[in-house]
Design an enzyme around this catalytic site. Sequence first.
Site, short mmCIF file in Angstrom:
data_model
loop_
_atom_site.label_atom_id
_atom_site.label_comp_id
_atom_site.label_asym_id
_atom_site.label_seq_id
_atom_site.Cartn_x
_atom_site.Cartn_y
_atom_site.Cartn_z
N ASP A 137 -2.40 2.01 -4.74
CA ASP A 137 -3.63 2.17 -3.99
C ASP A 137 -4.66 1.14 -4.43
O ASP A 137 -4.51 0.47 -5.45
CB ASP A 137 -4.21 3.57 -4.20
CG ASP A 137 -3.33 4.62 -3.57
OD1 ASP A 137 -2.79 4.32 -2.47
OD2 ASP A 137 -3.13 5.69 -4.18
N HIS A 169 0.80 -1.22 0.00
CA HIS A 169 0.00 0.00 0.00
C HIS A 169 0.84 1.27 0.00
O HIS A 169 0.33 2.37 -0.20
CB HIS A 169 -0.97 -0.02 1.20
CG HIS A 169 -2.31 0.59 0.88
ND1 HIS A 169 -2.46 1.68 0.05
CD2 HIS A 169 -3.57 0.24 1.27
CE1 HIS A 169 -3.74 1.98 -0.05
NE2 HIS A 169 -4.46 1.12 0.68
#
Lengths: 374, 467
Positions: free
Chosen positions: A348, A344
């Site tokens: 995204d 992450h």
Amino acid sequence: MEVKLHDIGEGMTEATINAFLVGVGEQVRADQPLVEVQTDKMTAEIPAPANGIIKGFSVKEGDTIRVGETVLIMGAGKESVAPKRTSSATAQSTRILASPYTRKLARDAGIPLEKVRGSGPAGRILDEDIQSHLLVEPLPKETPERTEADSIPFRGRRKQIASKMVRSVRTIPHCTHFEEIDVTELLAWKRDVTDVSMGAFFIKALSVCLKEFPIFNGRLDEEQECVHLQHAHHIGVAVDTEEGLIVPVIRHVEEKTLKGIQKELKALTNKALDHTLTAKEATGGTFTVSNVGPLGGSIGATPIINEPEVALVSFHKTKKRPMVNEADEIVIRSIMNVSMSFDHRVADGGTAVRFTNRLRDFIEKPGILLMEMI
Amino acid sequence: MVEKRDLMVIGGGPGGYHAALRAAQLGQQVTLIEQGEIGGACLNEGCIPSKILTHFASEFRKQGHLQKMGMVMGETSIDLARLKSYREEKIQGLRAGVEGLLRSGGVEVMKGAASFLSENRIGIENGHQFSLFEFKQAIVAIGGKMEYPSRISMKSPFVLTEREALTMTEIPEELIVSGHDYVAIEIAAAYAALGSAVTLLMEGRLPFDQAIEREMKRLLKKQKVSVTTEVTILSVSDDGGVEVDYESPTGTRQVNGTHLVVCGKSGADLTCAGLDRLQLECEEGKIKVDGEGRTSIPGVWAIGDVTPGPGLAIKAIKEGKVAAEAIAGKTGEMDLEWLPAIVHMDPPVACAGWTEEEAKDRGYDVVCSEYPFRANGFAALKEETDGMIKIVSEKGTSLILGIHMIGPGAVELISTGVLGLEMAARAEDFTFPLYPHPSSNEALMEALEELTGHAVHLQRRKKKAVR
Ligand SMILES: Cc1cc2nc3c(=O)[nH]c(=O)nc-3n(C[C@H](O)[C@H](O)[C@H](O)COP(=O)(O)OP(=O)(O)OC[C@H]3O[C@@H](n4cnc5c(N)ncnc54)[C@H](O)[C@@H]3O)c2cc1C
């Protein structure tokens, strides 16, 4: 001459001794494989540095040793195993006849004196007897003691997997995205194309997706504050073996045909199962895929990223399920779940969703993939 | 607050301090904890004070011989108060020596009583202070605990333990010594030499080869020690002296004396030092260990009198070194097969290896030789002609299986025997080397030559044809 464990793969620090390929007392040629070792990724052989004779092992099968540790001792040149003199000892003696120094030699070498025949006067065990015993008989294997609870070893590959997993989860903020994909048409396509497996198709489809979303084939470099987008698609394929997970790598998938991928996938899987992968075949991946579908049973799980990669995709079991089609009819379709973990820090959720959507399109309509093939 | 330590040794007796020094030599960080005095039972109450007494007694016995040779000494008497201060001075000197060695060896020494709190924690109590330590390795070297027969009240002022017997302030007139091993014989022989009328009641037989036993009994009798073996004490009454009823193979008897010395058996107290908090595997009421001193708990080791086997400093010292070496990653081994048995009577007894009987029981075809010290020139010039050496060997191979001796210098001489046994020596290995002349060593050489009837200094009636 001491033969040591040297670094045989990317940053390896330790390896487990799988098997001795030569015996004590054996004459060996330079480069002849002596010992097979196992790292977290591969099996490798340590070759003889020169011609010589094997004097003894400093480690046992199953031991985990660090790079730089001595594996075995070789004598130089041609040596013959000392001929055994016959002992004149009377068999009844309960005394082991050996001087304290000789006993220490045996102790240090891990040889029980009862096993050694003394060639000295009156059957005394001499230093030479310990040495020649080492030459004719390898060190005894340790039989594990039975303790109250059954225990299985937590070392070697298992331990390496464990530390890698922990490191990966500790450093990478994992985020997993799940998707379901209709594989009914792919299964129909597969009936005609018998020499290509579903796995090979997934790998190729992923490679095509990676071309469009190179971020998932990247490598985060925090020091330089950038993500290196790699052109080569070296795809690691997680293989479940008895000793745990091994990830052989199919290199340059982006340049390979489905058939080529299929051939390589099969060969590498077999090697992984037989622990015969070479260092090159088990390192250098840029993206990993895990196909747990054939094992049956899993509808979803959070894959742990093969650090320092950015993402990993798992294909789960295919199951027939009632689905609602565009005409609002209930139809029976073959549905497979997919889970994708990604770093992450680097990407995204939206990118991951778009990536799996693209992957879903290829799998649901295998014909579309054709358009993208080289 | 918990302090951390690598290796903690609990007990500064011979086992503990040898372990600490050896481990420190091998680069370990060592902490030694002692609640009493460094040197343990051996230095403060056992080996050293007992040998001061036996040495004093045998020197005292020599005065007649010395005067005969021309030493003029005036009237001789015994001053036990002087002996006491001599003993204290010697013990203090030796203790200071060990303390100095520990200091210069880099061993951290702590005063206080250590107690295990868990498998890796020790608490140390010193007065009002209590400190907590976490260790990587610990060696339990807390020594043993003497056990005395319950039917004898040890409270009577006329009944003494073996340790108390070493420091008596008066020579007892009639001393009864009850015991089972060398300690009892040493006390009996020493006080007999100093003038007591001594009765020795041994629990079993004398634990030596029969030839040695015979000679010991003869010499003890000559020194006015009345010896009875295979004795069970039935009762002891105390009325300004002691009255001991006992049973022996010849029947039930009674003997009176001014004092009774009871020699205890070495046991272990596994309730002290917090040992009962650990799930230690035990054997014969002591801590079970492997050949290197490992207990059933990883990281916890035990040595010396707290572990099975004879309660001897000889064993504690060796075990201490072996455990220290194992902790430092070396391989070692405890092997008590050729442990010498010593009695510091006059002349001393020293044996190693198997008796003739034991060797036969083990299936050996045995040849033995006996050699009297009378035939040794050096013994003759010193007028120390009592005693003999017996060799047990295997027929055919002449492998030496046992060396047993009673005679001048036996305690020093037995080292050659122990070395030979460890080396798996045969007679030739003993008779080939050159021996200092004149010396008692030659008696050992000739005893071995006598296996084949070659000993030069033995008169033979008819010259045997010797090969
Ligand atoms: C009269 C007599 C004569 C002997 N003669 C001989 C001989 O000639 N030759 C021979 O080999 N042996 C002889 N021995 C035996 C010898 O003394 C012992 O075998 C030897 O001392 C055992 O050594 P050790 O280190 O195991 O214990 P010890 O010497 O008993 O030492 C143990 C130490 O640990 C300390 N300690 C105990 N608990 C704690 C705790 N919780 N915390 C801190 N410290 C603690 C004690 O204070 C003690 O100093 C004789 C014994 C006696 C009684």
